[in-house]
Design a protein around this motif. Structure first.
Motif, PDB file in Angstrom:
ATOM      1  N   LEU A  98      36.164  34.520  36.269  1.00 26.16           N
ATOM      2  CA  LEU A  98      35.744  33.691  35.144  1.00 26.16           C
ATOM      3  C   LEU A  98      35.484  34.489  33.874  1.00 26.16           C
ATOM      4  N   VAL A  99      35.260  35.785  33.997  1.00 25.59           N
ATOM      5  CA  VAL A  99      35.009  36.654  32.846  1.00 25.59           C
ATOM      6  C   VAL A  99      36.277  37.469  32.623  1.00 25.59           C
ATOM      7  N   THR A 100      37.044  37.066  31.626  1.00 22.56           N
ATOM      8  CA  THR A 100      38.342  37.711  31.403  1.00 22.56           C
ATOM      9  C   THR A 100      38.303  38.797  30.338  1.00 22.56           C
ATOM     10  N   GLU A 101      37.199  38.894  29.603  1.00 21.39           N
ATOM     11  CA  GLU A 101      37.069  39.940  28.588  1.00 21.39           C
ATOM     12  C   GLU A 101      36.463  41.188  29.229  1.00 21.39           C
ATOM     13  N   PRO A 102      36.886  42.363  28.782  1.00 22.46           N
ATOM     14  CA  PRO A 102      36.299  43.587  29.337  1.00 22.46           C
ATOM     15  C   PRO A 102      34.875  43.808  28.815  1.00 22.46           C
ATOM     16  N   VAL A 103      34.101  44.540  29.579  1.00 29.39           N
ATOM     17  CA  VAL A 103      32.765  44.936  29.137  1.00 29.39           C
ATOM     18  C   VAL A 103      32.951  46.156  28.246  1.00 29.39           C
ATOM     19  N   ASN A 104      32.538  46.046  27.007  1.00 29.02           N
ATOM     20  CA  ASN A 104      32.751  47.123  26.029  1.00 29.02           C
ATOM     21  C   ASN A 104      31.533  48.024  25.907  1.00 29.02           C
ATOM     22  N   ARG A 105      31.072  48.535  27.039  1.00 29.91           N
ATOM     23  CA  ARG A 105      29.943  49.465  27.045  1.00 29.91           C
ATOM     24  C   ARG A 105      30.341  50.669  27.888  1.00 29.91           C
ATOM     25  N   LYS A 106      30.062  51.837  27.367  1.00 28.20           N
ATOM     26  CA  LYS A 106      30.371  53.075  28.096  1.00 28.20           C
ATOM     27  C   LYS A 106      29.128  53.660  28.743  1.00 28.20           C
ATOM     28  N   ASP A 107      27.946  53.116  28.412  1.00 29.98           N
ATOM     29  CA  ASP A 107      26.693  53.680  28.903  1.00 29.98           C
ATOM     30  C   ASP A 107      26.117  52.920  30.103  1.00 29.98           C
ATOM     31  N   VAL A 108      26.923  52.034  30.715  1.00 26.79           N
ATOM     32  CA  VAL A 108      26.508  51.299  31.907  1.00 26.79           C
ATOM     33  C   VAL A 108      27.633  51.354  32.937  1.00 26.79           C
ATOM     34  N   GLU A 109      27.275  51.115  34.175  1.00 26.79           N
ATOM     35  CA  GLU A 109      28.263  51.030  35.250  1.00 26.79           C
ATOM     36  C   GLU A 109      28.697  49.569  35.360  1.00 26.79           C
ATOM     37  N   VAL A 110      29.995  49.317  35.387  1.00 24.00           N
ATOM     38  CA  VAL A 110      30.509  47.950  35.409  1.00 24.00           C
ATOM     39  C   VAL A 110      31.240  47.689  36.729  1.00 24.00           C
ATOM     40  N   PHE A 111      30.930  46.555  37.332  1.00 24.21           N
ATOM     41  CA  PHE A 111      31.571  46.115  38.562  1.00 24.21           C
ATOM     42  C   PHE A 111      32.223  44.759  38.294  1.00 24.21           C
ATOM     43  N   SER A 112      33.528  44.679  38.462  1.00 25.02           N
ATOM     44  CA  SER A 112      34.261  43.423  38.283  1.00 25.02           C
ATOM     45  C   SER A 112      34.699  42.936  39.661  1.00 25.02           C
ATOM     46  N   ILE A 113      34.178  41.806  40.050  1.00 22.80           N
ATOM     47  CA  ILE A 113      34.453  41.245  41.368  1.00 22.80           C
ATOM     48  C   ILE A 113      35.025  39.844  41.164  1.00 22.80           C
ATOM     49  N   PRO A 114      36.215  39.562  41.686  1.00 26.06           N
ATOM     50  CA  PRO A 114      36.787  38.215  41.538  1.00 26.06           C
ATOM     51  C   PRO A 114      36.129  37.236  42.518  1.00 26.06           C
ATOM     52  N   ALA A 115      34.837  37.036  42.366  1.00 27.30           N
ATOM     53  CA  ALA A 115      34.040  36.308  43.349  1.00 27.30           C
ATOM     54  C   ALA A 115      34.491  34.855  43.533  1.00 27.30           C
ATOM     55  N   THR A 116      34.754  34.161  42.439  1.00 24.28           N
ATOM     56  CA  THR A 116      35.171  32.757  42.558  1.00 24.28           C
ATOM     57  C   THR A 116      36.503  32.652  43.290  1.00 24.28           C
ATOM     58  N   GLN A 117      37.440  33.513  42.952  1.00 23.83           N
ATOM     59  CA  GLN A 117      38.736  33.525  43.627  1.00 23.83           C
ATOM     60  C   GLN A 117      38.572  33.871  45.115  1.00 23.83           C
ATOM     61  N   MET A 118      37.772  34.876  45.412  1.00 22.34           N
ATOM     62  CA  MET A 118      37.535  35.261  46.809  1.00 22.34           C
ATOM     63  C   MET A 118      36.896  34.115  47.586  1.00 22.34           C
ATOM     64  N   ALA A 119      35.941  33.441  46.966  1.00 25.92           N
ATOM     65  CA  ALA A 119      35.268  32.326  47.628  1.00 25.92           C
ATOM     66  C   ALA A 119      36.270  31.222  47.972  1.00 25.92           C
ATOM     67  N   LYS A 120      37.144  30.893  47.041  1.00 24.44           N
ATOM     68  CA  LYS A 120      38.154  29.860  47.296  1.00 24.44           C
ATOM     69  C   LYS A 120      39.106  30.275  48.402  1.00 24.44           C
ATOM     70  N   GLU A 121      39.545  31.524  48.377  1.00 27.88           N
ATOM     71  CA  GLU A 121      40.499  32.022  49.375  1.00 27.88           C
ATOM     72  C   GLU A 121      39.925  32.037  50.790  1.00 27.88           C
ATOM     73  N   ALA A 128      30.458  31.874  45.528  1.00 30.44           N
ATOM     74  CA  ALA A 128      30.797  33.057  44.725  1.00 30.44           C
ATOM     75  C   ALA A 128      29.541  33.852  44.401  1.00 30.44           C
ATOM     76  N   ASN A 129      28.428  33.137  44.197  1.00 32.64           N
ATOM     77  CA  ASN A 129      27.161  33.811  43.903  1.00 32.64           C
ATOM     78  C   ASN A 129      26.758  34.768  45.019  1.00 32.64           C
ATOM     79  N   MET A 130      26.959  34.374  46.260  1.00 29.58           N
ATOM     80  CA  MET A 130      26.551  35.222  47.384  1.00 29.58           C
ATOM     81  C   MET A 130      27.524  36.387  47.580  1.00 29.58           C
ATOM     82  N   ILE A 131      28.776  36.203  47.191  1.00 29.35           N
ATOM     83  CA  ILE A 131      29.708  37.333  47.200  1.00 29.35           C
ATOM     84  C   ILE A 131      29.208  38.389  46.219  1.00 29.35           C
ATOM     85  N   LEU A 132      28.805  37.947  45.045  1.00 32.64           N
ATOM     86  CA  LEU A 132      28.249  38.879  44.053  1.00 32.64           C
ATOM     87  C   LEU A 132      26.975  39.540  44.574  1.00 32.64           C
TER      88      LEU A 132
END
Length: 179
Positions: A98-121, A128-132
């Motif tokens: 659901l979040v298609t824009e990149p996180v534009n921060r270099k001072d944090v650790e970023v985790f991108s998880i396709p939770a909604t897609q995984m939940a449907k599959e 999806a919340n519990m996958i996260l």
């Protein structure tokens, strides 16, 4: 454990408040001081929702979080609103379905998880919340996955016992997710 401030944000109906309640109960079971402060719009489902969770070994002075250590953004508006507030060195978890824009921060650790897609599959459309949550517990240095089944058992009422297994499946999917 140092004090960990977590902000979960998304639309009503995405399980934001349940996720917060899950983390708060996990903290209680881990003998931590806990604060859980939900906030949602009057529309609830489809409106905005967020939840502040503070976990600490020390007493918590205020439930308000202005600079979270962890942001869990379940949609793009949440990332846009709260992404800049995360403390340097913190973590941002996004549902990349659901979040298609990149996180534009270099001072944090970023985790991108396709939770909604995984939940449907996996036949877990509303989890999806519990996958996260599973991914957060596995990847945050102050948290652990240990004891999650007891927390889910406490939160899922006996009348919805089938959801216990589904929630655990979702948590494990998130825990084991590798990009």
């Amino acid at each position: 454990m140092k004090t960990t401030q977590i902000l979960i944000a998304g639309f009503g109906g995405q399980g934001v408040l349940f996720s917060g309640k899950f983390l708060a109960n996990k903290g209680l079971m881990d003998d931590l001081q806990v604060s859980w402060l939900p906030s949602y719009g009057p529309e609830m489902r489809g409106g905005t929702a967020n939840c502040n969770i503070i976990l600490s070994e020390q007493p918590i002075g205020s439930p308000i979080i202005t600079t979270p250590d962890v942001l869990i953004a379940m949609n793009l508006p949440s990332l846009q609103k709260y992404g800049s507030t995360v403390a340097p060195g913190g973590q941002i978890y996004v549902d990349s379905s659901l979040v298609t824009e990149p996180v534009n921060r270099k001072d944090v650790e970023v985790f991108s998880i396709p939770a909604t897609q995984m939940a449907k599959e996996h036949g877990l459309a509303t989890l999806a919340n519990m996958i996260l949550m599973g991914h957060v517990l596995e990847n945050h240095p102050e948290l652990s996955f240990e004891g999650t089944e007891a927390v889910v058992q406490k939160l899922v009422p006996p009348t919805k016992a089938a959801l216990l297994e589904l929630n655990m499946k979702a948590l494990l999917l998130g825990k084991d997710y590798q990009p």
